[in-house]
Design a protein around this motif. Sequence first.
Motif, mmCIF file in Angstrom:
data_model
loop_
_atom_site.group_PDB
_atom_site.id
_atom_site.type_symbol
_atom_site.label_atom_id
_atom_site.label_comp_id
_atom_site.label_asym_id
_atom_site.label_seq_id
_atom_site.Cartn_x
_atom_site.Cartn_y
_atom_site.Cartn_z
ATOM 1 N N THR A 28 0.887 -1.485 -0.019
ATOM 2 C CA THR A 28 -0.566 0.171 0.226
ATOM 3 C C THR A 28 0.519 1.206 0.211
ATOM 4 N N ARG A 29 2.431 1.220 0.571
ATOM 5 C CA ARG A 29 2.969 2.059 0.007
ATOM 6 C C ARG A 29 3.481 2.572 -0.881
ATOM 7 N N GLU A 30 3.773 1.809 -1.969
ATOM 8 C CA GLU A 30 4.302 1.851 -3.749
ATOM 9 C C GLU A 30 3.328 1.895 -4.434
ATOM 10 N N HIS A 31 3.281 2.609 -5.487
ATOM 11 C CA HIS A 31 3.783 2.358 -6.445
ATOM 12 C C HIS A 31 4.510 1.460 -7.676
ATOM 13 N N VAL A 32 3.618 0.983 -8.593
ATOM 14 C CA VAL A 32 4.688 -0.583 -9.319
ATOM 15 C C VAL A 32 4.458 0.360 -11.050
ATOM 16 N N VAL A 33 5.473 -0.222 -11.418
ATOM 17 C CA VAL A 33 5.185 -0.054 -13.129
ATOM 18 C C VAL A 33 5.461 -1.301 -13.278
ATOM 19 N N ARG A 39 9.059 -1.277 -22.428
ATOM 20 C CA ARG A 39 8.147 -0.792 -22.796
ATOM 21 C C ARG A 39 7.290 -0.375 -21.428
ATOM 22 N N ILE A 40 6.474 0.209 -20.843
ATOM 23 C CA ILE A 40 5.469 0.272 -20.237
ATOM 24 C C ILE A 40 4.496 -0.082 -20.670
ATOM 25 N N VAL A 41 4.013 -1.279 -19.145
ATOM 26 C CA VAL A 41 2.543 -2.518 -20.030
ATOM 27 C C VAL A 41 1.670 -1.634 -18.881
ATOM 28 N N ALA A 42 1.736 -1.303 -17.979
ATOM 29 C CA ALA A 42 1.184 -1.380 -16.634
ATOM 30 C C ALA A 42 1.534 -0.766 -15.484
ATOM 31 N N SER A 43 -0.080 0.065 -14.854
ATOM 32 C CA SER A 43 0.816 1.018 -14.208
ATOM 33 C C SER A 43 0.018 0.341 -12.770
ATOM 34 N N ASN A 44 -1.144 0.629 -12.936
ATOM 35 C CA ASN A 44 -2.530 0.720 -11.837
ATOM 36 C C ASN A 44 -2.640 0.063 -11.352
ATOM 37 N N TYR A 45 -1.731 -0.955 -10.479
ATOM 38 C CA TYR A 45 -2.344 -1.423 -9.738
ATOM 39 C C TYR A 45 -2.669 -1.896 -8.179
ATOM 40 N N SER A 46 -3.804 -2.465 -7.390
ATOM 41 C CA SER A 46 -3.855 -2.783 -6.688
ATOM 42 C C SER A 46 -2.886 -3.298 -5.330
ATOM 43 N N PRO A 47 -3.132 -3.219 -3.999
ATOM 44 C CA PRO A 47 -2.613 -3.676 -3.420
ATOM 45 C C PRO A 47 -2.589 -5.558 -3.612
ATOM 46 N N GLY A 48 -1.695 -6.058 -3.482
ATOM 47 C CA GLY A 48 -1.656 -7.856 -2.989
ATOM 48 C C GLY A 48 -0.895 -8.527 -4.368
ATOM 49 N N PRO A 98 2.482 6.915 -11.586
ATOM 50 C CA PRO A 98 3.957 6.171 -11.829
ATOM 51 C C PRO A 98 4.769 6.095 -13.370
ATOM 52 N N ALA A 99 3.343 5.841 -14.318
ATOM 53 C CA ALA A 99 3.902 6.050 -15.706
ATOM 54 C C ALA A 99 4.785 7.064 -15.552
ATOM 55 N N GLN A 100 3.175 8.127 -15.922
ATOM 56 C CA GLN A 100 4.068 9.758 -15.984
ATOM 57 C C GLN A 100 5.384 10.092 -15.364
ATOM 58 N N TYR A 101 5.457 9.347 -14.793
ATOM 59 C CA TYR A 101 6.745 9.419 -13.349
ATOM 60 C C TYR A 101 7.622 9.232 -14.279
ATOM 61 N N TYR A 102 7.793 7.783 -14.378
ATOM 62 C CA TYR A 102 8.734 7.884 -15.367
ATOM 63 C C TYR A 102 8.928 8.050 -16.221
ATOM 64 N N ARG A 103 8.010 8.373 -17.181
ATOM 65 C CA ARG A 103 8.273 9.055 -18.527
ATOM 66 C C ARG A 103 9.343 9.904 -18.105
ATOM 67 N N ALA A 104 9.270 11.289 -17.489
ATOM 68 C CA ALA A 104 9.026 12.631 -17.258
ATOM 69 C C ALA A 104 10.628 12.313 -16.598
ATOM 70 N N VAL A 105 10.913 11.081 -15.379
ATOM 71 C CA VAL A 105 12.131 11.566 -14.706
ATOM 72 C C VAL A 105 13.060 10.716 -14.679
ATOM 73 N N ARG A 106 12.299 9.349 -15.653
ATOM 74 C CA ARG A 106 12.893 7.946 -14.788
ATOM 75 C C ARG A 106 13.061 7.458 -13.572
ATOM 76 N N GLY A 107 11.824 8.029 -12.972
ATOM 77 C CA GLY A 107 11.699 7.473 -12.153
ATOM 78 C C GLY A 107 12.246 7.641 -10.839
ATOM 79 N N ASP A 108 13.059 9.137 -11.082
ATOM 80 C CA ASP A 108 14.601 9.369 -10.312
ATOM 81 C C ASP A 108 14.520 10.244 -9.469
ATOM 82 N N GLU A 109 14.271 10.296 -7.882
ATOM 83 C CA GLU A 109 14.220 11.351 -6.944
ATOM 84 C C GLU A 109 14.345 12.402 -7.106
#
Length: 292
Positions: A28-33, A39-48, A98-109
Motif C-alpha cells: 500500500t505504500r508504493e506504486h508499481v510499474v 516498455r510500460i505495459v501497466a501501472s495502475n496496480y492495487s495492493p496484493g 507512476p507511468a508519467q513519473y517514469y517517462r518524465a524523470v525515469r523514476g529518479d527522485e
Amino acid sequence: MGSRINFLLILGVLAAILIRMSVFTVDTREHVVKFRIGRIVASNYSPGLHFKLPFFENVSRYPNRVLIDDEDSRERFLTGEKKNLIVNYYVNWRVVDPAQYYRAVRGDETTAELRLSAIVKEGLRAAIGRRTLQEVVSAERTELLQEVLTQVQDGSPALGIEVVDVRVKRIDLAEDVSESVFSRMRQERLAVATQLRAEGEEEYVRIRADAERQRTVILAEAYRDAERIRGGGDARAADIYASAYSKDRDFYAFYRSMQAYRESIGGAQDVLVLQPDSEFFQFLQNQVGATD
C-alpha cells in the motif's frame, strides 16, 4: 531411480524459480510499474499479488507517500521594489501517476525534485515580484503561498506528481536591504514617538488651561460668596447696633466718643490740634465742669 529423483528435484526447483519470477506483490505504500522489454505495459496496480511474464517483464517500485523536498532551498528573489529577499522554503509532494513519473524523470527522485524546484522557484519569483517587501512579510504571505501552490500544481502533473503544499520557513533580507529597512523602521518609530510627544504636550496644555480656568472660576465664586456673606453679616451687625443704640441715644453718643478718645489719644506720641471748645471734647468738658 536416483537419476529420476534428481531430475524431478531439479524440475521442481526450476518450477519454483519460474513461479517466483512470475509473481510480484504490491504494498500500500508504493506504486508499481510493469515493463515488457523496456516498455510500460501497466501501472495502475492495487495492493496484493500480481503476475508477470518471466524474463520478458519486470517491475519498478516508487514510493506512494508524501515526500519532502527540503534540501538547501535558500533562494534569492526580487520584490516589486527591486529588493533582494532570501527565502527558505520546502515542498511536500507525492507520486500520483507512476507511468508519467517514469517517462518524465525515469523514476529518479533527485531529478524529480530538481524539476519541481524549478517550478516552485518560478512561482515564487512571479508572486514575490508582484508584491512589496511589506506585503511579502505581512499577513499577505498566506495569499502569496496559495498563489504559488496553485501555479505549481498546474505544472506538476507533467511530472506525474502532485504538490501537496509549499511553505516558507524563513524570509531573510539581504545585508544591504536589511540596513535600509532597519533605518526606515527607526525613522518611522522616531516619527511615531515625536507625534506621541506632541499629542501629549497638547493634552498637557489643554488640561492645564482647563485646570487654571476652573481655579479662576472657583476663586471668583468663593470671593463672591465670601463678600455676599460678609455683606450680610455687616448688614446684620448694623441692624443690631442700630436697634441697640436707638434705645438710648445719649449713651450711644457717649460710647462712640469714648471709642474715639481711645483710638485718638491712646498712644504716647499722639498729637491733636483742636480748639478747646470743639465738640470732640464735649464729654471731657462736661466731666471737668462737673468737677468744678
